[in-house]
Scaffold this motif. Structure first.
Motif, PDB file in Angstrom:
ATOM      1  N   ALA A  38       0.846  -1.186   0.000  1.00  0.00           N
ATOM      2  CA  ALA A  38       0.000   0.000   0.000  1.00  0.00           C
ATOM      3  C   ALA A  38       0.885   1.241   0.000  1.00  0.00           C
ATOM      4  CB  ALA A  38      -0.916   0.010   1.226  1.00  0.00           C
ATOM      5  N   VAL A  39       0.716   2.098  -0.997  1.00  0.00           N
ATOM      6  CA  VAL A  39       1.439   3.370  -1.078  1.00  0.00           C
ATOM      7  C   VAL A  39       0.461   4.463  -0.655  1.00  0.00           C
ATOM      8  CG1 VAL A  39       2.703   4.963  -2.560  1.00  0.00           C
ATOM      9  CG2 VAL A  39       2.907   2.484  -2.924  1.00  0.00           C
ATOM     10  N   VAL A  40       0.778   5.152   0.445  1.00  0.00           N
ATOM     11  CA  VAL A  40      -0.197   5.994   1.128  1.00  0.00           C
ATOM     12  C   VAL A  40       0.202   7.468   1.055  1.00  0.00           C
ATOM     13  CG1 VAL A  40      -1.510   6.277   3.262  1.00  0.00           C
ATOM     14  CG2 VAL A  40      -0.497   4.061   2.724  1.00  0.00           C
ATOM     15  N   THR A  41      -0.774   8.314   0.757  1.00  0.00           N
ATOM     16  CA  THR A  41      -0.524   9.749   0.645  1.00  0.00           C
ATOM     17  C   THR A  41       0.023  10.347   1.943  1.00  0.00           C
ATOM     18  OG1 THR A  41      -1.517  11.896   0.130  1.00  0.00           O
ATOM     19  CG2 THR A  41      -2.907  10.315   1.253  1.00  0.00           C
ATOM     20  N   VAL A  42       0.900  11.346   1.809  1.00  0.00           N
ATOM     21  CA  VAL A  42       1.458  12.046   2.972  1.00  0.00           C
ATOM     22  C   VAL A  42       1.161  13.548   2.879  1.00  0.00           C
ATOM     23  CG1 VAL A  42       3.276  10.375   3.454  1.00  0.00           C
ATOM     24  CG2 VAL A  42       3.726  12.200   1.811  1.00  0.00           C
ATOM     25  N   ALA A  43       0.058  13.883   2.181  1.00  0.00           N
ATOM     26  CA  ALA A  43      -0.301  15.293   2.014  1.00  0.00           C
ATOM     27  C   ALA A  43      -1.535  15.684   2.816  1.00  0.00           C
ATOM     28  CB  ALA A  43      -0.529  15.599   0.524  1.00  0.00           C
ATOM     29  N   ASP A  44      -1.995  14.810   3.703  1.00  0.00           N
ATOM     30  CA  ASP A  44      -3.171  15.094   4.528  1.00  0.00           C
ATOM     31  C   ASP A  44      -2.819  16.152   5.573  1.00  0.00           C
ATOM     32  OD1 ASP A  44      -5.551  15.019   5.886  1.00  0.00           O
ATOM     33  OD2 ASP A  44      -5.213  13.072   6.822  1.00  0.00           O
ATOM     34  N   ASP A  45      -3.669  17.165   5.716  1.00  0.00           N
ATOM     35  CA  ASP A  45      -3.390  18.192   6.734  1.00  0.00           C
ATOM     36  C   ASP A  45      -4.620  18.512   7.575  1.00  0.00           C
ATOM     37  OD1 ASP A  45      -4.950  19.621   4.966  1.00  0.00           O
ATOM     38  OD2 ASP A  45      -3.446  21.137   4.507  1.00  0.00           O
ATOM     39  N   GLY A  46      -5.540  17.546   7.663  1.00  0.00           N
ATOM     40  CA  GLY A  46      -6.748  17.765   8.448  1.00  0.00           C
ATOM     41  C   GLY A  46      -6.828  16.848   9.657  1.00  0.00           C
ATOM     42  N   GLY A  47      -7.729  17.154  10.590  1.00  0.00           N
ATOM     43  CA  GLY A  47      -8.001  16.305  11.746  1.00  0.00           C
ATOM     44  C   GLY A  47      -6.791  16.087  12.629  1.00  0.00           C
ATOM     45  N   SER A  48      -6.766  14.921  13.290  1.00  0.00           N
ATOM     46  CA  SER A  48      -5.666  14.562  14.178  1.00  0.00           C
ATOM     47  C   SER A  48      -4.341  14.561  13.428  1.00  0.00           C
ATOM     48  CB  SER A  48      -5.923  13.182  14.797  1.00  0.00           C
ATOM     49  OG  SER A  48      -4.780  12.691  15.462  1.00  0.00           O
ATOM     50  N   TYR A 132       3.755   1.642   2.738  1.00  0.00           N
ATOM     51  CA  TYR A 132       4.807   2.595   2.406  1.00  0.00           C
ATOM     52  C   TYR A 132       4.250   4.021   2.360  1.00  0.00           C
ATOM     53  CZ  TYR A 132       7.532  -1.446   0.697  1.00  0.00           C
ATOM     54  OH  TYR A 132       8.211  -2.623   0.590  1.00  0.00           O
ATOM     55  N   PRO A 133       4.731   4.925   3.202  1.00  0.00           N
ATOM     56  CA  PRO A 133       4.412   6.337   2.984  1.00  0.00           C
ATOM     57  C   PRO A 133       4.921   6.733   1.597  1.00  0.00           C
ATOM     58  CG  PRO A 133       5.514   6.003   5.106  1.00  0.00           C
ATOM     59  CD  PRO A 133       5.644   4.725   4.346  1.00  0.00           C
ATOM     60  N   ALA A 134       4.147   7.525   0.871  1.00  0.00           N
ATOM     61  CA  ALA A 134       4.523   7.875  -0.498  1.00  0.00           C
ATOM     62  C   ALA A 134       5.826   8.667  -0.545  1.00  0.00           C
ATOM     63  CB  ALA A 134       3.402   8.666  -1.166  1.00  0.00           C
ATOM     64  N   ALA A 135       6.144   9.378   0.518  1.00  0.00           N
ATOM     65  CA  ALA A 135       7.406  10.122   0.607  1.00  0.00           C
ATOM     66  C   ALA A 135       7.881  10.104   2.052  1.00  0.00           C
ATOM     67  CB  ALA A 135       7.234  11.563   0.117  1.00  0.00           C
ATOM     68  N   GLU A 136       9.143  10.430   2.257  1.00  0.00           N
ATOM     69  CA  GLU A 136       9.757  10.392   3.580  1.00  0.00           C
ATOM     70  C   GLU A 136       9.360  11.592   4.433  1.00  0.00           C
ATOM     71  OE1 GLU A 136      11.141   8.226   5.201  1.00  0.00           O
ATOM     72  OE2 GLU A 136      12.777   8.915   6.447  1.00  0.00           O
ATOM     73  N   GLU A 137       8.826  12.624   3.808  1.00  0.00           N
ATOM     74  CA  GLU A 137       8.460  13.849   4.532  1.00  0.00           C
ATOM     75  C   GLU A 137       7.039  14.252   4.190  1.00  0.00           C
ATOM     76  OE1 GLU A 137      10.609  17.264   3.040  1.00  0.00           O
ATOM     77  OE2 GLU A 137      10.912  16.256   1.117  1.00  0.00           O
ATOM     78  N   ALA A 138       6.441  15.058   5.061  1.00  0.00           N
ATOM     79  CA  ALA A 138       5.108  15.578   4.790  1.00  0.00           C
ATOM     80  C   ALA A 138       5.167  16.504   3.582  1.00  0.00           C
ATOM     81  CB  ALA A 138       4.599  16.337   6.011  1.00  0.00           C
ATOM     82  N   LEU A 139       4.205  16.368   2.684  1.00  0.00           N
ATOM     83  CA  LEU A 139       4.145  17.194   1.479  1.00  0.00           C
ATOM     84  C   LEU A 139       2.934  18.110   1.543  1.00  0.00           C
ATOM     85  CD1 LEU A 139       4.970  14.505  -1.241  1.00  0.00           C
ATOM     86  CD2 LEU A 139       6.558  16.024  -0.032  1.00  0.00           C
ATOM     87  N   THR A 140       3.022  19.210   0.832  1.00  0.00           N
ATOM     88  CA  THR A 140       1.907  20.147   0.730  1.00  0.00           C
ATOM     89  C   THR A 140       1.237  19.979  -0.620  1.00  0.00           C
ATOM     90  OG1 THR A 140       2.975  21.759   2.190  1.00  0.00           O
ATOM     91  CG2 THR A 140       1.217  22.575   0.741  1.00  0.00           C
ATOM     92  N   LEU A 141      -0.063  19.781  -0.594  1.00  0.00           N
ATOM     93  CA  LEU A 141      -0.826  19.688  -1.833  1.00  0.00           C
ATOM     94  C   LEU A 141      -1.227  21.087  -2.281  1.00  0.00           C
ATOM     95  CD1 LEU A 141      -2.165  17.740  -3.886  1.00  0.00           C
ATOM     96  CD2 LEU A 141      -4.228  17.849  -2.457  1.00  0.00           C
TER      97      LEU A 141
END
Length: 339
Positions: A38-48, A132-141
């Motif tokens: 599973a390749v999972v987005t790291v651009a979420d910036d809502g909620g917890s 797998y996180p899609a990237a090693e760092e948080a990204l901004t959409l």
């Protein structure tokens, strides 16, 4: 003649996305003898996830947490602990899921980044597959709208109430976002790539807009399957047909890369949905099979609908039945180790 081992090789399936649709699919895939990544987005910036991202400077953990649980072989009670979300009266921890805090803690404790932290946690949680996180760092959409204006941040994009023209991701330090080598290797070695189900602009495209991920998906020899959403989404895909969803994906990657589209054709009963609870969903996606085929897609239409809790969802088992057919694996083939 192929040997028994060759005939029974586990199909390698890579699922790319985020949001609530991804873990539903993973739970059903886990019942089958498939090698799942599973390749999972790291651009979420809502909620917890958004709060933890802002305060601890870590990749948003919510979607990762849900995928870990979906593929975990831990007893149900232990998975419930990981998913437990503190009540609003617990002011210090209000709204946070325990799993989100654990992911953030391991990432900080090991000081080797979120990717390593998730792999360590996968071992602890007896995950059958890879997350797998899609990237090693948080990204901004980021998004550009039809009127030429732009905005940064997933939450801001969905609440702008404008037609989205295109999206892209950026790293905080200005560098070009890159996926880890393990992500690219999984895509290159896959037998099948699955996109969705999930929000088109905020769950699926953020992954594909990471340059080496998008390139790998376009270059793979695996079949690329898109699971089209059942409902249009407020602030993202209002009035979209199924062909419009695919057109946006192809446009963002600069070529027709979707091979097969799964489309639900079962009508959603009128007045079934709780419009207050599921206020982001608007109308059932309209069909345009001619438009899909014009983009080189094979169309598989069936009843993939599941109605529960006054909401509209994909039936994970029905969808996975179709995915397994596409890999050539008999539907009767199920993992002996599933519990």
């Amino acid at each position: 003649m192929k040997s028994n081992c060759q005939r029974r090789k586990r199909p390698r399936i890579v699922v790319i996305g985020g949001g609530t649709g991804l873990p539903v699919l993973l739970k059903s895939l886990r019942k089958r003898d498939a090698d799942i990544s599973a390749v999972v987005t790291v651009a979420d910036d809502g909620g917890s996830s958004g709060v933890i991202r802002d305060y601890i400077n870590v990749v948003p953990p919510g979607d990762i947490r849900n995928c870990l649980v979906a593929l975990s072989n831990l007893p149900e009670f232990e998975k419930k602990i990981f998913q437990y979300r503190f009540k609003s009266e617990d002011k210090f921890f209000s709204g946070h899921a325990i799993g989100n805090l654990i992911i953030a803690a391991i990432s900080e404790m090991e000081d080797e980044g979120i990717f390593t932290a998730v792999q360590l946690l996968s071992e602890m949680m007896k995950v059958d597959g890879h997350v797998y996180p899609a990237a090693e760092e948080a990204l901004t959409l980021n998004a550009e709208f039809a009127d030429g204006t732009t905005v940064a941040g997933e939450a801001e994009i969905t609440h702008a109430d404008k037609m989205i023209k295109r999206v892209w991701v950026t790293a905080n330090d200005g560098s070009e976002p890159q996926a880890m080598p393990e992500v690219i290797q999984a895509i290159e070695e896959a037998d099948q790539i699955v996109l969705g189900p999930g929000s088109l602009f905020t769950s699926i495209l953020p992954n594909l807009m990471i340059k080496n991920v998008g390139q790998a998906v376009c270059q793979t020899e695996a079949e690329v399957v898109y699971i089209c959403n059942i409902m249009t989404q407020l602030g993202e895909t209002e009035h979209f047909t199924d062909a419009d969803h695919v057109r946006v994906l192809n446009s963002h990657l600069g070529q027709n890369f979707i091979d097969t589209v799964l489309v639900n054709t079962e009508p959603v009963p009128q007045d079934y949905m709780d419009r207050q609870k599921y206020d982001e969903y608007l109308y059932q996606v309209k069909y345009d099979f001619k438009g899909l085929r014009a983009q080189g897609c094979r169309v598989i239409s069936d009843n993939f609908l599941q109605l529960r809790d006054k909401g509209v969802f994909h039936n994970g088992d029905q969808v996975v039945d179709e995915l397994m057919r596409l890999t050539g694996r008999p539907l009767s083939w199920r993992s002996d180790n599933f519990n």
